[in-house]
Write a protein that holds these residues in place. Structure first.
Motif, PDB file in Angstrom:
ATOM      1  N   LEU A   1     -14.885   7.912  18.409  1.00 22.73           N
ATOM      2  CA  LEU A   1     -15.477   8.611  17.270  1.00 22.73           C
ATOM      3  C   LEU A   1     -15.581  10.107  17.569  1.00 22.73           C
ATOM      4  N   ALA A   2     -15.954  10.450  18.808  1.00 21.97           N
ATOM      5  CA  ALA A   2     -16.033  11.865  19.179  1.00 21.97           C
ATOM      6  C   ALA A   2     -14.667  12.523  19.100  1.00 21.97           C
ATOM      7  N   SER A   3     -13.625  11.782  19.492  1.00 19.40           N
ATOM      8  CA  SER A   3     -12.266  12.323  19.405  1.00 19.40           C
ATOM      9  C   SER A   3     -11.871  12.572  17.955  1.00 19.40           C
ATOM     10  N   VAL A   4     -12.214  11.619  17.077  1.00 19.94           N
ATOM     11  CA  VAL A   4     -11.918  11.787  15.647  1.00 19.94           C
ATOM     12  C   VAL A   4     -12.650  13.016  15.111  1.00 19.94           C
ATOM     13  N   HIS A   5     -13.906  13.184  15.484  1.00 20.01           N
ATOM     14  CA  HIS A   5     -14.680  14.340  15.034  1.00 20.01           C
ATOM     15  C   HIS A   5     -14.048  15.633  15.510  1.00 20.01           C
ATOM     16  N   GLN A   6     -13.651  15.668  16.784  1.00 18.83           N
ATOM     17  CA  GLN A   6     -13.044  16.879  17.335  1.00 18.83           C
ATOM     18  C   GLN A   6     -11.766  17.237  16.585  1.00 18.83           C
ATOM     19  N   GLN A   7     -10.935  16.241  16.316  1.00 12.01           N
ATOM     20  CA  GLN A   7      -9.693  16.499  15.591  1.00 12.01           C
ATOM     21  C   GLN A   7      -9.975  16.974  14.168  1.00 12.01           C
ATOM     22  N   ALA A   8     -10.993  16.366  13.544  1.00  9.10           N
ATOM     23  CA  ALA A   8     -11.338  16.759  12.180  1.00  9.10           C
ATOM     24  C   ALA A   8     -11.867  18.190  12.145  1.00  9.10           C
ATOM     25  N   VAL A   9     -12.716  18.545  13.111  1.00  6.35           N
ATOM     26  CA  VAL A   9     -13.253  19.908  13.173  1.00  6.35           C
ATOM     27  C   VAL A   9     -12.132  20.909  13.379  1.00  6.35           C
ATOM     28  N   GLU A  10     -11.226  20.618  14.306  1.00  2.00           N
ATOM     29  CA  GLU A  10     -10.105  21.525  14.542  1.00  2.00           C
ATOM     30  C   GLU A  10      -9.262  21.685  13.292  1.00  2.00           C
ATOM     31  N   SER A  11      -9.006  20.568  12.588  1.00  2.00           N
ATOM     32  CA  SER A  11      -8.180  20.607  11.385  1.00  2.00           C
ATOM     33  C   SER A  11      -8.834  21.438  10.288  1.00  2.00           C
ATOM     34  N   VAL A  12     -10.154  21.250  10.127  1.00  2.00           N
ATOM     35  CA  VAL A  12     -10.869  21.949   9.061  1.00  2.00           C
ATOM     36  C   VAL A  12     -11.031  23.426   9.389  1.00  2.00           C
TER      37      VAL A  12
ATOM     38  N   ARG B   1     -22.520   6.735   6.822  1.00  2.00           N
ATOM     39  CA  ARG B   1     -21.764   5.566   6.354  1.00  2.00           C
ATOM     40  C   ARG B   1     -20.491   5.379   7.163  1.00  2.00           C
ATOM     41  N   LEU B   2     -19.788   6.490   7.446  1.00  2.00           N
ATOM     42  CA  LEU B   2     -18.570   6.386   8.256  1.00  2.00           C
ATOM     43  C   LEU B   2     -18.896   5.934   9.676  1.00  2.00           C
ATOM     44  N   GLY B   3     -20.012   6.407  10.222  1.00  2.00           N
ATOM     45  CA  GLY B   3     -20.423   5.966  11.553  1.00  2.00           C
ATOM     46  C   GLY B   3     -20.737   4.482  11.585  1.00  2.00           C
ATOM     47  N   ARG B   4     -21.399   4.002  10.537  1.00  2.00           N
ATOM     48  CA  ARG B   4     -21.720   2.575  10.476  1.00  2.00           C
ATOM     49  C   ARG B   4     -20.454   1.736  10.370  1.00  2.00           C
TER      50      ARG B   4
ATOM     51  N   MET C   1       0.858  -1.190   0.000  1.00  2.00           N
ATOM     52  CA  MET C   1       0.000   0.000   0.000  1.00  2.00           C
ATOM     53  C   MET C   1       0.893   1.238   0.000  1.00  2.00           C
ATOM     54  N   ASN C   2       0.659   2.175  -0.958  1.00  2.00           N
ATOM     55  CA  ASN C   2       1.478   3.371  -0.986  1.00  2.00           C
ATOM     56  C   ASN C   2       1.020   4.362   0.073  1.00  2.00           C
ATOM     57  N   ALA C   3       1.807   5.443   0.234  1.00  2.00           N
ATOM     58  CA  ALA C   3       1.548   6.386   1.323  1.00  2.00           C
ATOM     59  C   ALA C   3       0.189   7.057   1.177  1.00  2.00           C
ATOM     60  N   VAL C   4      -0.198   7.370  -0.062  1.00  2.00           N
ATOM     61  CA  VAL C   4      -1.492   8.042  -0.287  1.00  2.00           C
ATOM     62  C   VAL C   4      -2.641   7.121   0.087  1.00  2.00           C
ATOM     63  N   ALA C   5      -2.547   5.853  -0.371  1.00  2.00           N
ATOM     64  CA  ALA C   5      -3.617   4.896  -0.074  1.00  2.00           C
ATOM     65  C   ALA C   5      -3.708   4.633   1.416  1.00  2.00           C
TER      66      ALA C   5
ATOM     67  N   ASP D   1      -6.895   5.786   6.789  1.00  2.00           N
ATOM     68  CA  ASP D   1      -6.913   6.225   8.181  1.00  2.00           C
ATOM     69  C   ASP D   1      -8.276   6.836   8.494  1.00  2.00           C
ATOM     70  N   PRO D   2      -8.936   6.404   9.598  1.00  2.00           N
ATOM     71  CA  PRO D   2     -10.277   6.906   9.913  1.00  2.00           C
ATOM     72  C   PRO D   2     -10.324   8.430  10.053  1.00  2.00           C
ATOM     73  N   LEU D   3      -9.308   9.020  10.670  1.00  2.00           N
ATOM     74  CA  LEU D   3      -9.301  10.461  10.844  1.00  2.00           C
ATOM     75  C   LEU D   3      -9.237  11.174   9.496  1.00  2.00           C
ATOM     76  N   VAL D   4      -8.377  10.683   8.601  1.00  2.00           N
ATOM     77  CA  VAL D   4      -8.253  11.302   7.280  1.00  2.00           C
ATOM     78  C   VAL D   4      -9.565  11.176   6.516  1.00  2.00           C
ATOM     79  N   ARG D   5     -10.173  10.001   6.551  1.00  2.00           N
ATOM     80  CA  ARG D   5     -11.428   9.797   5.818  1.00  2.00           C
ATOM     81  C   ARG D   5     -12.542  10.658   6.409  1.00  2.00           C
ATOM     82  N   TYR D   6     -12.606  10.727   7.721  1.00  2.00           N
ATOM     83  CA  TYR D   6     -13.647  11.524   8.361  1.00  2.00           C
ATOM     84  C   TYR D   6     -13.439  13.006   8.044  1.00  2.00           C
ATOM     85  N   ARG D   7     -12.181  13.470   8.095  1.00  2.00           N
ATOM     86  CA  ARG D   7     -11.889  14.878   7.805  1.00  2.00           C
ATOM     87  C   ARG D   7     -12.244  15.219   6.368  1.00  2.00           C
ATOM     88  N   ASP D   8     -11.906  14.316   5.442  1.00  2.00           N
ATOM     89  CA  ASP D   8     -12.227  14.554   4.031  1.00  2.00           C
ATOM     90  C   ASP D   8     -13.732  14.640   3.823  1.00  2.00           C
TER      91      ASP D   8
END
Length: 322
Positions: free
Chosen positions: A51-62, A36-39, A1-5, A10-17
């Motif tokens: 999941l809440a932690s991932v959301h918080q990190q994604a919100v901060e990043s965005v 879908r991501l929650g499921r 698997m390459n670096a991009v894939a 990564d759940p955080l990257v997918r959730y942030r995107d």
């Protein structure tokens, strides 16, 4: 698997995107990505806190990218992110409701089974008892009229009937212990232990206190757990002594059943020496349906201990939870 894939997996990257896409468009398709991501997170056994932690990190990043934005606009974006997070939590809510309904159905099934057991117990006690009383009367009359040579045979038949009556009494009690309804949990367990000691060479000590009567659900659940544990001890443990303890602490009913038998290796195949047989599986589910907890610990040569804990008013907790 390459670096991009790898990054995309990564759940955080997918959730942030997905969150960034929704904040750009705020349409139903992008919002459904949150569901879908929650499921997927639920299926992967990711907890709500994670999941809440991932959301918080994604919100901060965005939103850090928009640090200079107008406060009113930023508030709108935060509210939109909240809607996305709510959608991601929807599978967890559905899972909780399904579990709550399953527990309610299981509690109802146990109630029906207990009612049916009670009906059979009364039939054994009343109807079978009446039939036996009739047979005793007939035998007494037959013995009075019979010659001396046959009276010893009639006496032996009466002895067998005595054994049948005693067995019916034990079966009736085990199906629905009337003493549990009349006197409570500890007297019922002591009566149960006395019956087991009569039929085996076990020494069973029952101790503790329930500080008065508990809910019917709590008492019946613990009684059935002790009953199943003692049955397994007599079948598999090769023990000489069992200690049963019952106590209440912090609105929780606790019970332990500890034997000095041969024990078992928990890594054995399921069902080994009965530690994971159908009976205990049923007890485990019964305990779980009233928001309780059951654990079995053992090791070879060290005996086995069963522990049960559940709310003292398990039925009330079961109806009000959630």
């Amino acid at each position: 698997m390459n670096a991009v894939a790898e990054a995309r997996s990564d759940p955080l990257v997918r959730y942030r995107d997905a969150l960034e896409q929704y904040l750009r468009q705020e349409d139903e398709v992008s919002l459904h990505q949150g569901y879908r991501l929650g499921r997927e997170a639920l299926e992967a056994h990711v907890g709500v806190l994670k999941l809440a932690s991932v959301h918080q990190q994604a919100v901060e990043s965005v939103l850090l990218q928009e640090a200079g934005s107008d406060p009113a606009e930023l508030r709108v974006r935060v509210e939109a992110a909240g809607r996305f997070f709510t959608e991601a939590l929807s599978p967890y809510e559905l899972f909780y409701l399904a579990g709550h309904e399953a527990n309610a159905a299981l509690r109802r099934l146990n109630q029906i089974m207990d009612q049916e057991a009670s009906r059979i117990a009364h039939a054994l006690h009343d109807e079978a008892g009446q039939l036996l009383a009739t047979v005793y009367l007939e035998l007494a009359e037959l013995s009075r009229l019979a010659p001396e040579s046959t009276r010893s045979g009639i006496s032996r038949i009466k002895d067998h009937l005595d054994d049948v009556r005693e067995q019916l009494r034990h079966i009736s009690h085990e199906l629905r212990p009337l003493i549990l309804d009349q006197l409570g949990l500890l007297p019922a367990i002591r009566f149960l232990a006395g019956g087991v000691m009569e039929r085996t060479e076990l020494t069973i000590e029952v101790g503790g206190s329930t500080e008065g009567r508990l809910s019917d659900v709590a008492e019946m659940t613990v009684y059935r757990a002790v009953q199943e544990a003692l049955m397994n001890v007599t079948k598999y443990a090769q023990a000489s002594r069992v200690d049963v303890s019952v106590w209440v602490a912090d609105e929780t009913l606790h019970c332990t059943v500890a034997d000095d038998g041969i024990g078992f290796d928990p890594s054995d195949a399921p069902g080994a020496r009965g530690h994971n047989g159908l009976g205990l599986i049923g007890i485990r589910e019964r305990v779980r349906s009233v928001h309780g907890w059951l654990d079995i610990s053992s090791s070879p040569g060290e005996g086995t201990t069963l522990r049960v804990s559940l709310p003292v008013d398990g039925e009330a907790h079961a109806h009000t939870a959630g």
